[in-house]
Design an enzyme around this catalytic site. Structure first.
Site, PDB file in Angstrom:
ATOM      1  N   LYS A 112     -19.625  57.837   7.396  1.00 11.20           N
ATOM      2  CA  LYS A 112     -20.520  57.667   8.607  1.00 11.20           C
ATOM      3  C   LYS A 112     -21.681  58.527   8.817  1.00 11.20           C
ATOM      4  O   LYS A 112     -23.008  58.148   8.557  1.00 11.20           O
ATOM      5  CB  LYS A 112     -19.718  57.359   9.680  1.00 11.20           C
ATOM      6  CG  LYS A 112     -18.529  56.388   9.822  1.00 11.20           C
ATOM      7  CD  LYS A 112     -18.023  56.280  11.277  1.00 11.20           C
ATOM      8  CE  LYS A 112     -17.368  57.527  11.699  1.00 11.20           C
ATOM      9  NZ  LYS A 112     -16.048  57.841  10.882  1.00 11.20           N
TER      10      LYS A 112
ATOM     11  N   ARG B 107     -14.922  54.667  20.081  1.00  7.26           N
ATOM     12  CA  ARG B 107     -13.608  54.764  19.327  1.00  7.26           C
ATOM     13  C   ARG B 107     -12.568  54.247  20.082  1.00  7.26           C
ATOM     14  O   ARG B 107     -11.369  54.378  19.717  1.00  7.26           O
ATOM     15  CB  ARG B 107     -13.570  56.192  19.351  1.00  7.26           C
ATOM     16  CG  ARG B 107     -13.414  56.917  17.801  1.00  7.26           C
ATOM     17  CD  ARG B 107     -13.143  58.164  17.954  1.00  7.26           C
ATOM     18  NE  ARG B 107     -13.058  58.929  16.653  1.00  7.26           N
ATOM     19  CZ  ARG B 107     -13.861  59.797  16.025  1.00  7.26           C
ATOM     20  NH1 ARG B 107     -15.437  59.676  16.319  1.00  7.26           N
ATOM     21  NH2 ARG B 107     -13.503  60.565  15.134  1.00  7.26           N
TER      22      ARG B 107
ATOM     23  N   ARG C 296     -14.790  68.034   1.881  1.00  3.26           N
ATOM     24  CA  ARG C 296     -15.676  68.273   2.888  1.00  3.26           C
ATOM     25  C   ARG C 296     -15.430  69.512   3.880  1.00  3.26           C
ATOM     26  O   ARG C 296     -16.066  70.379   4.307  1.00  3.26           O
ATOM     27  CB  ARG C 296     -15.850  66.911   4.283  1.00  3.26           C
ATOM     28  CG  ARG C 296     -17.060  67.436   5.112  1.00  3.26           C
ATOM     29  CD  ARG C 296     -17.214  66.261   5.821  1.00  3.26           C
ATOM     30  NE  ARG C 296     -16.157  65.862   6.870  1.00  3.26           N
ATOM     31  CZ  ARG C 296     -16.062  64.824   7.684  1.00  3.26           C
ATOM     32  NH1 ARG C 296     -17.353  63.870   7.456  1.00  3.26           N
ATOM     33  NH2 ARG C 296     -15.163  64.620   8.411  1.00  3.26           N
TER      34      ARG C 296
ATOM     35  N   ARG D   6     -15.222  72.979   8.416  1.00  2.00           N
ATOM     36  CA  ARG D   6     -14.508  71.985   9.446  1.00  2.00           C
ATOM     37  C   ARG D   6     -13.000  72.299   9.648  1.00  2.00           C
ATOM     38  O   ARG D   6     -12.356  71.854   8.387  1.00  2.00           O
ATOM     39  CB  ARG D   6     -15.008  71.040   9.644  1.00  2.00           C
ATOM     40  CG  ARG D   6     -16.204  70.358  10.498  1.00  2.00           C
ATOM     41  CD  ARG D   6     -16.237  68.742  10.355  1.00  2.00           C
ATOM     42  NE  ARG D   6     -15.327  68.166  10.955  1.00  2.00           N
ATOM     43  CZ  ARG D   6     -15.519  66.761  11.490  1.00  2.00           C
ATOM     44  NH1 ARG D   6     -16.621  66.261  11.035  1.00  2.00           N
ATOM     45  NH2 ARG D   6     -14.463  66.275  11.966  1.00  2.00           N
TER      46      ARG D   6
ATOM     47  N   ARG E  71      -5.612  62.067  12.173  1.00  2.00           N
ATOM     48  CA  ARG E  71      -6.797  61.411  12.432  1.00  2.00           C
ATOM     49  C   ARG E  71      -6.726  60.155  11.992  1.00  2.00           C
ATOM     50  O   ARG E  71      -7.366  59.099  12.604  1.00  2.00           O
ATOM     51  CB  ARG E  71      -7.866  62.160  12.011  1.00  2.00           C
ATOM     52  CG  ARG E  71      -8.330  63.563  12.805  1.00  2.00           C
ATOM     53  CD  ARG E  71      -8.956  64.665  12.059  1.00  2.00           C
ATOM     54  NE  ARG E  71     -10.334  64.175  11.796  1.00  2.00           N
ATOM     55  CZ  ARG E  71     -11.075  64.713  10.607  1.00  2.00           C
ATOM     56  NH1 ARG E  71     -10.374  65.680  10.029  1.00  2.00           N
ATOM     57  NH2 ARG E  71     -12.284  64.335  10.597  1.00  2.00           N
TER      58      ARG E  71
END
Ligand code: AMP
Length: 191
Positions: free
Chosen positions: A14, A89, A128, A134, A146
């Protein structure tokens, strides 16, 4: 105005696609994840509160993110439109967004939902995690949580937009440019 909800599980691409879309269509990018991370970095009260949920891969309470997004829409009056990334969400967030936008007479144009295999999602998120640092992308059990939260709490948001004939699934596998091409094609059909 062109208001796009860019939807999909964590790791669907996204953020990557939003960056390309906002340049092409001159839109304002509203990512609740990015806003929360900047609140966290600035160590605001909101950021510290949100951290408790983000660290576990849980959703931050609706009231917190709804208030946050309303402030950002108001401070971008005169925009060509918005790309909502990582928001809404939950169905409660989707309803609140519709109400906010109805008041401004600028409804959601389209929800574009990126569809990516679970195996590929985990691979992308771990990669990532290495590059961005992160914390929630570095731990496989947080990633799994998640994705679970996405299926349980977030995926039903599709039905909300489908009932308004605004939902469009997009194949999110393949090269960044191929996926971008598919998104643009869908947008150009409704623009
Ligand atoms: P993201 O960058 O979109 O993957 O978001 C990172 C984390 O921020 C999520 O795992 C949630 O804890 C929180 N978050 C981001 N957007 C929302 C939202 N719309 N509602 C609730 N929590 C959110």
């Amino acid at each position: 105005m062109l208001n796009i909800v860019l939807f999909g599980p964590p790791g669907a691409g996204k953020g990557t696609q939003a960056a390309k879309l906002l340049e092409k269509y001159q839109l304002v990018h509203l990512s609740t994840g990015d806003i929360l991370r900047s609140e966290l970095k600035a160590q605001t009260r909101l950021g510290m509160e949100a951290k408790k949920f983000m660290d576990k891969g849980e959703l931050v309470p609706d009231t917190v993110v709804i208030g946050m997004i309303e402030g950002k829409i108001d401070s971008n009056q005169g925009a060509n439109g918005f790309i909502f990334d990582g928001f809404p969400r939950t169905k409660a967030q989707a309803k609140a967004l519709d109400e906010m936008l109805a008041g401004k007479k600028t409804p959601i144009t389209l929800m574009l939902a990126l569809e990516v295999d679970k195996e590929e999602l985990v691979k992308r998120l771990l990669l990532r995690g290495k590059d961005s640092g992160r914390a929630d992308d570095q731990d496989k059990s947080i990633i799994e949580n998640r994705i679970r939260v996405y299926h349980n709490e977030t995926a039903p948001v599709k039905d909300f937009y489908d009932a308004q004939n605004k939902y469009k699934g997009i194949d999110g596998m393949g090269s960044i440019d191929d996926i971008f091409g598919r998104l643009c094609k869908a947008i150009d059909l409704v623009k």
